[in-house]
Design an enzyme around this catalytic site. Structure first.
Site, PDB file in Angstrom:
ATOM      1  N   HIS A  56      20.859 -14.337  42.833  1.00 53.94           N
ATOM      2  CA  HIS A  56      19.748 -13.613  42.221  1.00 53.94           C
ATOM      3  C   HIS A  56      18.484 -14.473  42.193  1.00 53.94           C
ATOM      4  O   HIS A  56      17.371 -13.985  42.435  1.00 53.94           O
ATOM      5  CB  HIS A  56      20.153 -13.184  40.811  1.00 53.94           C
ATOM      6  CG  HIS A  56      19.062 -12.526  40.036  1.00 53.94           C
ATOM      7  ND1 HIS A  56      18.451 -13.122  38.952  1.00 53.94           N
ATOM      8  CD2 HIS A  56      18.456 -11.318  40.184  1.00 53.94           C
ATOM      9  CE1 HIS A  56      17.530 -12.316  38.475  1.00 53.94           C
ATOM     10  NE2 HIS A  56      17.502 -11.219  39.191  1.00 53.94           N
ATOM     11  N   GLU A  59      16.910 -14.373  45.568  1.00 50.35           N
ATOM     12  CA  GLU A  59      16.209 -13.097  45.766  1.00 50.35           C
ATOM     13  C   GLU A  59      14.790 -13.158  45.203  1.00 50.35           C
ATOM     14  O   GLU A  59      13.833 -12.691  45.829  1.00 50.35           O
ATOM     15  CB  GLU A  59      17.003 -11.973  45.118  1.00 50.35           C
ATOM     16  CG  GLU A  59      16.321 -10.618  45.114  1.00 50.35           C
ATOM     17  CD  GLU A  59      16.540  -9.860  43.828  1.00 50.35           C
ATOM     18  OE1 GLU A  59      15.563  -9.353  43.254  1.00 50.35           O
ATOM     19  OE2 GLU A  59      17.715  -9.781  43.389  1.00 50.35           O
ATOM     20  N   HIS A  60      14.641 -13.756  44.026  1.00 49.57           N
ATOM     21  CA  HIS A  60      13.312 -13.910  43.427  1.00 49.57           C
ATOM     22  C   HIS A  60      12.439 -14.857  44.249  1.00 49.57           C
ATOM     23  O   HIS A  60      11.264 -14.570  44.508  1.00 49.57           O
ATOM     24  CB  HIS A  60      13.438 -14.451  42.004  1.00 49.57           C
ATOM     25  CG  HIS A  60      13.707 -13.394  40.975  1.00 49.57           C
ATOM     26  ND1 HIS A  60      12.808 -13.096  39.970  1.00 49.57           N
ATOM     27  CD2 HIS A  60      14.761 -12.562  40.793  1.00 49.57           C
ATOM     28  CE1 HIS A  60      13.310 -12.138  39.207  1.00 49.57           C
ATOM     29  NE2 HIS A  60      14.498 -11.799  39.683  1.00 49.57           N
ATOM     30  N   GLU A 136      14.266 -12.518  31.900  1.00 46.91           N
ATOM     31  CA  GLU A 136      15.064 -11.361  32.313  1.00 46.91           C
ATOM     32  C   GLU A 136      16.455 -11.404  31.680  1.00 46.91           C
ATOM     33  O   GLU A 136      16.975 -10.395  31.196  1.00 46.91           O
ATOM     34  CB  GLU A 136      15.171 -11.332  33.834  1.00 46.91           C
ATOM     35  CG  GLU A 136      15.835 -10.096  34.403  1.00 46.91           C
ATOM     36  CD  GLU A 136      15.883 -10.111  35.926  1.00 46.91           C
ATOM     37  OE1 GLU A 136      16.358  -9.102  36.499  1.00 46.91           O
ATOM     38  OE2 GLU A 136      15.445 -11.106  36.549  1.00 46.91           O
TER      39      GLU A 136
END
Length: 427
Positions: A56, A59-60, A136
């Site tokens: 993840h 991905e950022h 997040e």
């Protein structure tokens, strides 16, 4: 591909590049746009425990600058042509995708090729995005009807990759160095792991040329073999000072390749798939125990889940759980003929309606190739759904209820019955 055509029986076009990348397109000449993207067969399951969250995080970071473009350049270039660029990480896949007008496909492919192969992962951007991801994670933890699904997953699959959160653990993300991210992309983002899909007003040969130009030098990789999943079940309870109890009750279900895959979809639709479903009618309409209740399925390469989410009051939870258990039991012996017919129609209409958008069609063909190494035609899926009868649904219900249940609950839990009592309802 064992000599088989991965798009047989469809109107799709397919090409495999020399480096293993699969390029598939779904032409729709009646629209002006194209949805396209790169799907990788890698996700949270490919992470070691000590780097949970790296997929993840990567991905950022893919959007935070390359050797050719700064972060603002990436955003400005795609939005200058009225397009948009996004990504997501799941437990078995990571996707980077765009939607543009038909004349801007080349730009979108070039942008995707750039961010996926030339990202610099500069320390300043890394620190900034680390803070964003920690926000997040904190937001998810403060949202009980969100975080409850992570607790459900980790209880169903304890001490293994399939049970870990996609966002990662805050302590790991806080200390994750640049080298871990760079190593992860190097080991997992190879050509044989990638599907490039497009749907819309696209010319396949031109797309292949553009993907070859952007990704032709992408080499192979050596991804670690994912840990075999094993379902355990059990319970997770967290007392919180909330207005509602948020709970998920579920069972070991079927994987993508199981003969009962479509039967479980029909069962879930009957149980909690809409306003006419058993749970909505019994739990909400007749008893007023909840505002939200629904069932869901999660399928993976070697495992699967069927779950039920409900949000209810502190007092109402005492009645809710027995009612839900009873509705599950009824699926094993009651007459289901009319409900099976309705559920099949709902599933088929949902499939056909989803094909009215280029983004859904693009994602469907990419995921099929990633999971099955071929694309199932609409007629094949419809036939599989139509083949499900009441006996199949009852069989799957019996199969589900034979497993140890998984219960995850957050909120004021004093009225929630003991786990052992819940298990006894399925004996």
């Amino acid at each position: 591909m064992s000599g088989t055509d991965p798009v047989a029986g469809t109107n799709l076009s397919f090409t495999r590049l020399d480096n293993g990348i699969q390029v598939v397109s779904d032409p729709i000449t009646s629209v002006e746009s194209v949805s396209l993207g790169a799907w990788f067969r890698v996700g949270t399951r490919n992470e070691a425990f000590e780097v949970n969250g790296v997929a993840h995080f990567l991905e950022h970071m893919a959007f935070k600058g390359t050797h050719r473009r700064g972060p603002a350049d990436i955003a400005e270039e795609i939005e200058a042509v009225g397009g948009h660029l996004n990504a997501y990480t799941s437990r078995e896949q990571t996707a980077y995708f765009a939607k543009v007008l038909k004349g801007d496909v080349g730009l979108a492919v070039d942008l995707l090729g750039d961010i996926l192969q030339n990202s610099t992962f500069e320390e300043e951007e890394l620190a900034r995005e680390r803070a964003v991801i920690l926000q997040e994670i904190g937001q998810a933890a403060d949202t009980p009807d969100d975080i409850i699904f992570d607790f459900f997953q980790q209880t169903a699959y304890p001490s293994q990759a399939l049970g870990r959160p996609v966002l990662g653990r805050a302590d790991v993300v806080r200390n994750m160095p640049r080298e871990v991210i760079a190593d992860f992309i190097g080991r997992n983002y190879g050509g044989e792991q990638m599907v490039f899909a497009a749907a819309g007003n696209v010319d396949h040969d031109a797309l292949v040329a553009e993907v070859t130009a952007a990704f032709g030098s992408l080499g192979g990789c050596n991804p670690e073999r994912v840990q075999e999943a094993w379902y355990a079940g059990g319970e997770y309870r967290e007392e919180r000072d909330l207005e509602q109890v948020h709970l998920v009750l579920g069972f070991s279900g079927v994987d993508f390749h199981d003969p009962d895959f479509y039967s479980q979809q029909v069962l879930s639709m009957i149980l909690g798939g809409g306003m006419s479903s058993r749970l909505f009618q019994e739990v909400r309409e007749r008893r007023g125990l909840v505002y939200s209740v629904y069932s869901f399925t999660s399928a993976y390469q070697d495992e699967g889940l069927l779950g039920i989410y409900a949000g209810t009051g502190k007092a109402e939870v005492a009645e809710l759980v027995p009612v839900v258990a009873n509705e599950l039991q009824k699926l094993t012996y009651e007459d289901l003929e009319a409900e099976v017919i309705r559920a099949r129609i709902q599933l088929k209409s949902g499939l056909l309606m989803s094909r009215e958008t280029t983004s859904n069609r693009c994602e469907q063909i990419a995921q099929h190739l990633s999971v099955y190494d071929r694309v199932k035609s609409v007629s094949e899926i419809v036939n599989n759904v139509d083949a499900v009868d009441a006996d199949a649904v009852r069989r799957v219900a019996e199969r589900l209820l034979a497993e140890t249940p998984t219960l995850a609950a957050i909120g004021p839990l004093s009225k929630l019955e003991p786990y052992e009592t819940l298990c006894g309802r399925f004996k």
